[in-house]
Enzyme design. Structure first.
Site, short mmCIF file in Angstrom:
data_model
loop_
_atom_site.label_atom_id
_atom_site.label_comp_id
_atom_site.label_asym_id
_atom_site.label_seq_id
_atom_site.Cartn_x
_atom_site.Cartn_y
_atom_site.Cartn_z
N ASN A 1 0.86 -1.19 0.00
CA ASN A 1 0.00 0.00 0.00
C ASN A 1 0.89 1.23 0.00
O ASN A 1 1.52 1.55 1.01
CB ASN A 1 -0.89 -0.03 1.25
CG ASN A 1 -1.67 1.27 1.44
OD1 ASN A 1 -1.83 2.06 0.51
ND2 ASN A 1 -2.17 1.49 2.65
N TRP A 2 0.94 1.90 -1.13
CA TRP A 2 1.81 3.09 -1.23
C TRP A 2 1.23 4.31 -0.52
O TRP A 2 1.89 5.33 -0.42
CB TRP A 2 2.05 3.44 -2.70
CG TRP A 2 2.97 2.51 -3.42
CD1 TRP A 2 3.53 1.36 -2.94
CD2 TRP A 2 3.46 2.65 -4.77
NE1 TRP A 2 4.33 0.78 -3.89
CE2 TRP A 2 4.30 1.55 -5.03
CE3 TRP A 2 3.26 3.60 -5.77
CZ2 TRP A 2 4.94 1.37 -6.25
CZ3 TRP A 2 3.89 3.42 -7.00
CH2 TRP A 2 4.72 2.31 -7.23
N LYS A 3 -0.03 4.23 -0.11
CA LYS A 3 -0.71 5.39 0.48
C LYS A 3 -0.57 6.58 -0.47
O LYS A 3 -0.58 6.40 -1.68
CB LYS A 3 -0.17 5.69 1.87
CG LYS A 3 -0.07 4.45 2.76
CD LYS A 3 0.22 4.79 4.17
CE LYS A 3 0.53 3.52 4.94
NZ LYS A 3 0.20 3.60 6.33
N HIS B 1 -9.47 0.98 5.23
CA HIS B 1 -8.15 1.16 5.85
C HIS B 1 -8.30 2.11 7.04
O HIS B 1 -9.11 3.03 7.01
CB HIS B 1 -7.16 1.73 4.82
CG HIS B 1 -5.75 1.73 5.31
ND1 HIS B 1 -5.28 2.68 6.17
CD2 HIS B 1 -4.72 0.88 5.06
CE1 HIS B 1 -4.00 2.41 6.44
NE2 HIS B 1 -3.64 1.32 5.79
N GLU C 1 -6.70 4.53 8.01
CA GLU C 1 -6.54 5.97 7.71
C GLU C 1 -7.82 6.53 7.07
O GLU C 1 -8.14 7.70 7.26
CB GLU C 1 -5.30 6.17 6.81
CG GLU C 1 -4.02 5.98 7.62
CD GLU C 1 -2.84 5.44 6.85
OE1 GLU C 1 -2.85 5.45 5.60
OE2 GLU C 1 -1.88 4.97 7.49
N GLU D 1 -5.06 -5.17 10.74
CA GLU D 1 -4.04 -4.13 10.90
C GLU D 1 -4.28 -3.38 12.21
O GLU D 1 -5.08 -2.44 12.24
CB GLU D 1 -4.11 -3.14 9.74
CG GLU D 1 -3.92 -3.77 8.39
CD GLU D 1 -3.43 -2.74 7.38
OE1 GLU D 1 -2.31 -2.93 6.88
OE2 GLU D 1 -4.13 -1.76 7.13
N GLY E 1 2.48 2.24 10.61
CA GLY E 1 3.36 3.38 10.41
C GLY E 1 4.11 3.79 11.68
O GLY E 1 4.72 4.86 11.73
N SER F 1 3.63 -2.30 10.16
CA SER F 1 5.09 -2.29 10.24
C SER F 1 5.73 -3.62 9.84
O SER F 1 6.73 -4.04 10.43
CB SER F 1 5.55 -1.85 11.64
OG SER F 1 5.08 -0.54 11.93
N GLY G 1 2.82 -1.25 4.27
CA GLY G 1 2.76 0.17 3.92
C GLY G 1 4.15 0.70 3.60
O GLY G 1 4.69 0.50 2.51
N GLY G 2 4.75 1.36 4.58
CA GLY G 2 6.04 2.04 4.39
C GLY G 2 7.09 1.20 3.69
O GLY G 2 7.77 1.67 2.76
#
Ligand code: PEP
Length: 272
Positions: free
Chosen positions: A12-14, A107, A109, A179, A185, A224, A245-246
């Site tokens: 997930n590049w966000k 998600h 976010e 998640e 993150g 993470s 993600g990151g």
């Protein structure tokens, strides 16, 4: 429909990336995968969720680098309606037109910054199925909910809302991504044991809702995930892969996470 017994490794590049980054990213990823995957017999299914505007350039770049059959692309969100006066939004059919085959739904976010509640998440999941997109339903508790002993209840309620809207048959076409919000993150990964314990509870709930016991609905872990912890997480019995993600923004790191998923057999994955 394609069916394969494999782990799912999703990135997930966000709201990250650029056209320049994308071209470099895909060629580095292609090189890394070609050097590491030749031996792998059971390959992880790899999915990338770029920002909407990069769906088309990403699929073009995957084609240029020969990865179009190895990597599926998906969107990070969709609107629950199929069309209308919803400025700035995208319907499932539009996302499909742009090459998306999967979509993230709910998600944390989106739940946090766009006030998405369980009912809206359920409507979006139904819209995704109607558009023939494979929904990845994101669920997870906050730190406060975990600290007060409510983690399993929160996750159960989030899944129940989707199950009610889709029914057993619809639910069987989804994936779940567990998640924990406190791990997204933050660099704070759930331990493999903590993650496995929640995944086992989710599996039991899914079995109760659908009557199936063969792990047909993959349950991914997200929070993470990185190369250093992926293998241990993916080795857990009820963890069907990872939503990353990151760490998915670094193609070398992401390739190493994919390597941890290659050969680590899991549930059947049904995709459109
Ligand atoms: C995510 O965005 O779904 C996620 C799990 O992020 P990170 O891996 O950066 O914690």
């Amino acid at each position: 429909m394609q069916k394969s017994p494999t782990k799912v490794v999703a990135g997930n590049w966000k709201m990250h990336g650029s056209l320049e980054m994308l071209a470099e990213y895909v060629s580095v990823l292609a090189r890394a995968l070609s050097s590491q995957r030749s031996e792998a017999t059971d390959r992880a299914m790899v999915v990338l969720f770029p920002p909407i505007g990069y769906l088309v350039p990403l699929s073009e770049q995957l084609r240029v680098c020969g990865l179009q059959d190895q990597i599926v692309i998906g969107a990070q969100d969709l609107h629950p309606e199929s069309q209308g006066a919803f400025t700035g939004d995208m319907s499932g059919a539009m996302l499909r037109d742009l090459g998306a085959r999967w979509v993230l739904i709910g998600h944390s976010e989106r739940r946090q910054y766009h006030a998405e509640d369980d009912q809206l998440v359920a409507r979006k999941a139904a819209a995704a199925l109607a558009a023939e997109l494979t929904p990845v339903i994101c669920v997870g508790e906050t730190a406060e909910q975990r600290d007060s002993g409510d983690a399993e209840r929160v996750v159960e309620r989030q899944i129940q809302a989707v199950a009610q809207a889709l029914g057993a048959e619809g639910l069987q076409q989804c994936l779940i991504a567990y998640e924990p919000v406190w791990a997204i993150g933050t660099g704070r990964t759930a331990t493999a044991a903590t993650a496995q314990s929640m995944h086992a509870a989710i599996r039991a709930q899914l079995a109760g809702l659908t009557g199936e016991t063969d792990n047909r609905i993959p349950v991914l872990y997200g929070g993470s995930v990185k190369a250093a912890n992926a293998a241990e997480l993916f080795a857990q019995r009820d963890i069907g892969g990872g939503l990353v993600g990151g760490a998915s923004l670094d193609p070398q790191e992401f390739a190493a996470i994919i390597a941890a998923g290659d050969g680590a057999l899991s549930a059947d994955v049904t995709t459109r």
